[in-house]
Design a protein around this motif. Structure first.
Motif, PDB file in Angstrom:
ATOM      1  N   ARG A 194       0.818  -1.211   0.000  1.00 57.84           N
ATOM      2  CA  ARG A 194       0.000   0.000   0.000  1.00 57.84           C
ATOM      3  C   ARG A 194       0.858   1.271   0.000  1.00 57.84           C
ATOM      4  O   ARG A 194       0.600   2.208  -0.751  1.00 57.84           O
ATOM      5  N   ARG A 198       2.499   1.677  -3.369  1.00 55.13           N
ATOM      6  CA  ARG A 198       1.493   2.037  -4.369  1.00 55.13           C
ATOM      7  C   ARG A 198       1.145   3.522  -4.260  1.00 55.13           C
ATOM      8  O   ARG A 198       1.056   4.224  -5.264  1.00 55.13           O
ATOM      9  N   GLU A 199       0.997   4.029  -3.037  1.00 55.08           N
ATOM     10  CA  GLU A 199       0.670   5.439  -2.833  1.00 55.08           C
ATOM     11  C   GLU A 199       1.813   6.350  -3.286  1.00 55.08           C
ATOM     12  O   GLU A 199       1.581   7.373  -3.926  1.00 55.08           O
ATOM     13  N   ARG A 200       3.059   5.962  -2.978  1.00 54.54           N
ATOM     14  CA  ARG A 200       4.208   6.761  -3.423  1.00 54.54           C
ATOM     15  C   ARG A 200       4.308   6.766  -4.943  1.00 54.54           C
ATOM     16  O   ARG A 200       4.593   7.791  -5.555  1.00 54.54           O
ATOM     17  N   THR A 201       4.065   5.615  -5.552  1.00 51.32           N
ATOM     18  CA  THR A 201       4.124   5.517  -7.008  1.00 51.32           C
ATOM     19  C   THR A 201       3.057   6.393  -7.650  1.00 51.32           C
ATOM     20  O   THR A 201       3.340   7.143  -8.584  1.00 51.32           O
ATOM     21  N   GLU A 202       1.837   6.320  -7.144  1.00 53.15           N
ATOM     22  CA  GLU A 202       0.748   7.147  -7.681  1.00 53.15           C
ATOM     23  C   GLU A 202       1.054   8.627  -7.540  1.00 53.15           C
ATOM     24  O   GLU A 202       0.828   9.407  -8.466  1.00 53.15           O
ATOM     25  N   ARG A 203       1.583   9.025  -6.393  1.00 58.74           N
ATOM     26  CA  ARG A 203       1.903  10.428  -6.157  1.00 58.74           C
ATOM     27  C   ARG A 203       2.969  10.925  -7.138  1.00 58.74           C
ATOM     28  O   ARG A 203       2.843  12.001  -7.725  1.00 58.74           O
ATOM     29  N   VAL A 231       3.752   9.607 -10.099  1.00 56.45           N
ATOM     30  CA  VAL A 231       3.226   9.602 -11.470  1.00 56.45           C
ATOM     31  C   VAL A 231       2.345  10.831 -11.688  1.00 56.45           C
ATOM     32  O   VAL A 231       2.466  11.512 -12.708  1.00 56.45           O
ATOM     33  N   LYS A 232       1.471  11.135 -10.754  1.00 60.84           N
ATOM     34  CA  LYS A 232       0.599  12.305 -10.886  1.00 60.84           C
ATOM     35  C   LYS A 232       1.409  13.592 -10.951  1.00 60.84           C
ATOM     36  O   LYS A 232       1.068  14.509 -11.689  1.00 60.84           O
ATOM     37  N   TRP A 249       2.727  13.557 -14.478  1.00 62.57           N
ATOM     38  CA  TRP A 249       1.721  13.404 -15.530  1.00 62.57           C
ATOM     39  C   TRP A 249       0.874  14.660 -15.692  1.00 62.57           C
ATOM     40  O   TRP A 249       0.591  15.078 -16.805  1.00 62.57           O
TER      41      TRP A 249
END
Length: 102
Positions: free
Chosen positions: A38, A41-46, A48-49, A52
């Motif tokens: 988790r 996943r949160e660090r990766t999403e942050r 990427v956003k 992006w």
């Protein structure tokens, strides 16, 4: 993960950014690992956003500048401060303005 590897041009910078090993990043890219922890996943999403969103805004600005333009919509308060219930009391109004490409 693949997007970050492409943006940072390698698995080592991605691993340093996310705080995991380079081998872990390589396994995600190869598809050997599918579900991440988790926190990862949160660090990766942050991350990427963070990379992006500016691309999306730049594309939207470019498209608006080369085609029909931009439509800006906002709400504003018009009027005077007066006793509640009087006709001079301020009202909320919507403003929509089409801006040309230039």
């Amino acid at each position: 993960m693949k997007y970050l590897v492409k943006q940072l041009k390698g698995t080592r910078p991605v691993a340093d950014l996310l705080g995991v090993s380079q081998h872990t990043v390589e396994r995600y890219v190869a598809g050997k690992l599918r579900r991440s922890r988790r926190d990862l996943r949160e660090r990766t999403e942050r991350e990427v956003k963070k990379r992006w969103q500016p691309q999306i805004r730049a594309k939207a600005k470019k498209r608006a500048a080369s085609t029909d333009g931009l439509v800006v919509s906002t709400r504003a308060r018009f009027g005077f401060t007066a006793a509640p219930g009087t006709t001079d009391d301020a009202r909320i109004g919507d403003i929509t303005q089409a801006l040309p490409p230039r």
